[in-house]
Design a protein around this motif. Structure first.
Motif, short mmCIF file in Angstrom:
data_model
loop_
_atom_site.label_atom_id
_atom_site.label_comp_id
_atom_site.label_asym_id
_atom_site.label_seq_id
_atom_site.Cartn_x
_atom_site.Cartn_y
_atom_site.Cartn_z
N LYS A 238 45.14 17.74 36.51
CA LYS A 238 44.25 18.61 35.87
C LYS A 238 43.02 18.51 36.30
N PRO A 239 42.76 18.98 37.44
CA PRO A 239 41.52 19.10 37.97
C PRO A 239 40.42 19.52 37.25
N GLU A 240 39.22 19.22 37.80
CA GLU A 240 37.92 19.84 37.00
C GLU A 240 37.85 21.61 37.59
N ARG A 241 38.08 21.71 38.69
CA ARG A 241 38.32 23.06 39.30
C ARG A 241 38.87 23.02 40.72
N ILE A 242 39.90 23.64 40.81
CA ILE A 242 40.80 23.66 42.12
C ILE A 242 40.21 24.78 43.13
N GLU A 243 39.89 24.51 44.17
CA GLU A 243 39.55 25.39 45.11
C GLU A 243 40.47 26.02 45.99
N PRO A 244 40.46 27.31 46.43
CA PRO A 244 41.57 27.64 47.29
C PRO A 244 41.10 27.09 48.75
N ALA A 245 42.21 27.10 49.55
CA ALA A 245 42.02 26.61 50.91
C ALA A 245 41.12 27.71 51.64
N GLU A 246 40.40 27.17 52.57
CA GLU A 246 39.31 28.16 53.30
C GLU A 246 40.18 29.26 53.84
N GLU A 247 41.26 28.86 54.65
CA GLU A 247 42.05 29.90 55.50
C GLU A 247 42.91 30.84 54.53
N HIS A 248 42.55 31.90 54.80
CA HIS A 248 43.64 32.75 54.22
C HIS A 248 43.80 34.13 54.86
N LYS A 249 44.65 35.01 54.51
CA LYS A 249 44.88 36.25 55.25
C LYS A 249 45.00 37.30 54.21
N SER A 250 44.64 38.44 54.50
CA SER A 250 44.81 39.87 53.47
C SER A 250 46.32 40.42 53.98
N ILE A 251 47.05 40.95 52.86
CA ILE A 251 48.25 41.62 52.90
C ILE A 251 48.13 42.73 52.18
N GLU A 252 48.81 43.78 52.87
CA GLU A 252 48.81 45.28 52.01
C GLU A 252 49.89 45.27 50.81
N LEU A 253 49.28 45.21 49.62
CA LEU A 253 50.49 45.46 48.41
C LEU A 253 51.01 46.91 48.71
N VAL A 254 50.49 47.98 49.02
CA VAL A 254 51.25 49.06 49.31
C VAL A 254 51.04 49.26 50.94
N VAL A 255 52.03 49.59 51.68
CA VAL A 255 52.07 49.65 53.02
C VAL A 255 51.34 50.78 53.39
N GLY A 256 50.52 50.87 54.13
CA GLY A 256 49.72 52.16 54.53
C GLY A 256 48.44 52.41 53.89
N GLU A 257 48.09 51.53 53.02
CA GLU A 257 47.13 51.76 52.11
C GLU A 257 46.18 50.60 52.11
N PRO A 258 45.16 50.74 53.01
CA PRO A 258 44.54 49.26 53.41
C PRO A 258 43.57 49.03 52.29
N ASP A 259 43.00 49.88 51.22
CA ASP A 259 42.31 49.49 50.00
C ASP A 259 43.07 48.74 48.98
N LYS A 260 44.46 48.74 49.08
CA LYS A 260 45.05 47.98 48.05
C LYS A 260 45.82 46.76 48.80
N THR A 261 44.98 45.67 48.87
CA THR A 261 45.23 44.37 49.49
C THR A 261 44.78 43.36 48.52
N THR A 262 45.39 42.37 48.91
CA THR A 262 45.14 40.75 47.99
C THR A 262 45.27 39.78 49.16
N ARG A 263 45.19 38.65 48.92
CA ARG A 263 44.87 37.52 49.82
C ARG A 263 45.78 36.47 49.37
N ILE A 264 46.47 35.87 50.30
CA ILE A 264 47.33 34.63 50.08
C ILE A 264 47.03 33.63 51.10
N GLY A 265 47.12 32.23 50.88
CA GLY A 265 46.66 31.20 51.77
C GLY A 265 47.79 31.33 53.05
N SER A 266 47.23 30.72 54.26
CA SER A 266 47.61 30.52 55.19
C SER A 266 48.69 29.37 55.74
#
Length: 339
Positions: A209-237
């Motif tokens: 139960k940390p005070e605040r867990i920070e994401p890893a600095e390295e990440h990459k974007s993925i398209e949630l809808v293929v062919g629509e680059p404005d609909k993306t999110t990020r996942i850890g690498s």
């Protein structure tokens, strides 16, 4: 003269006591007493008349130091308003656990069939706990009747004025009670094991139960809808390749959970809403902070299941996720809904 008188009085009392002793037949068991079709390993279960009620599922247990009757049986006999005498000593048994007695009650117990029948007042300990039997006849009651039990013959014999009385075991009830007791033991063991696992999980959750867990600095974007680059999110690498593939597939199936414009958000106070939504998950599989929340799992195999559970709750409340959400991983499997 006085000493001679006292000796004569003592001799007279001795003769009187000898004359009052009941002569008893010798109690024996033979092959004629064997119960056809029964198993000598079955528990000794009989039926007895107690307080003018025929009570089935009476366990004869010469290893028990007390005669026990269960509270539910007294209620069915209409004796729930009877005054119970207090008792301080707890009952130890039923898997080694300590069971508190509600008190004692004296009831007439009839054993055998006429004319070889006896009635004796037996003091029962009243116990309020679930059990497969209605009554346990232990050593005190057996000794009052001077009963002799043969588990091999599945029969109990006792002296009466008209000869030796006997009670045979009830094979059908014995099997039913035995099977029921096994199920109860199994259920209790499963409940105890589940409680231990939940306790360990809560302990582990409190440790993590940390005070605040920070994401890893390295990440990459993925398209949630293929062919629509404005609909993306990020996942850890640093996810494993197989887990990354499953995560991407899961997120694409959950496209309805994401908000792509301000109009997709419902107005609500964030902290109050999430505390209400996830009241059963916080501290177990989730942590919620002022602007962030995360889903955590100890095993990679459990993480998508836990994430799916969180998404289902969000759907019920109509909650959407911002497109800048970041899914990432640490030593535990963690998905941070991180603004």
């Amino acid at each position: 003269m006085r000493k001679k008188y006292e000796r004569n009085m003592r001799e007279d009392r001795r003769k009187e006591l000898i004359m009052n002793v009941e002569t008893e037949e010798e109690i024996t068991f033979s092959s004629k007493d064997l119960n056809d079709g029964g198993s000598q390993d079955d528990p000794m279960v009989i039926k007895l008349d107690i307080a003018n009620f025929t009570v089935h599922k009476v366990l004869v247990d010469n290893g028990s130091s007390a005669d026990n009757i269960f509270w539910d049986v007294l209620k069915r006999m209409g004796l729930e308003d009877s005054s119970l005498s207090p008792v301080q000593t707890p009952l130890v048994g039923f898997g080694g656990s300590e069971v508190a007695s509600m008190g004692t009650i004296d009831l007439p117990l009839l054993m055998g069939e006429e004319p070889k029948r006896r009635t004796i007042i037996v003091r029962f300990l009243v116990v309020d706990t679930p059990f497969a039997y209605n009554v346990i006849l232990g050593r005190p009651g057996l000794n009052l009747f001077r009963a002799v039990v043969s588990t091999y013959h599945q029969k109990m014999k006792f002296p009466t004025k008209n000869g030796t009385g006997e009670v045979s075991y009830d094979q059908r009830e014995a099997r039913k009670c035995y099977n029921l007791s096994l199920r109860k033991v199994g259920q209790e063991e499963r409940m105890k094991r589940k409680e231990r696992e939940e306790t360990e999980e809560r302990k582990d959750s409190k440790k993590f139960k940390p005070e605040r867990i920070e994401p890893a600095e390295e990440h990459k974007s993925i398209e949630l809808v293929v062919g629509e680059p404005d609909k993306t999110t990020r996942i850890g690498s640093n996810m494993s390749k197989s887990f990354e593939t499953m995560m991407i597939e899961f997120l694409r199936r959950s496209i309805d959970m994401f908000a792509w414009s301000p109009s997709d958000f419902k107005g609500a106070t964030y902290q109050r809403l999430v505390n209400k939504m996830f009241k059963d998950q916080i501290g177990v599989i989730m942590e919620v902070y002022v602007e962030d929340m995360l889903v955590k799992s100890r095993k990679e195999d459990d993480h998508l299941r836990d994430l799916k559970q969180a998404f289902e709750i969000m759907r019920v409340y109509g909650m959407k996720l911002p497109k800048q959400i970041h899914f990432w991983s640490t030593r535990w499997q963690v998905s941070g809904i991180h603004g």
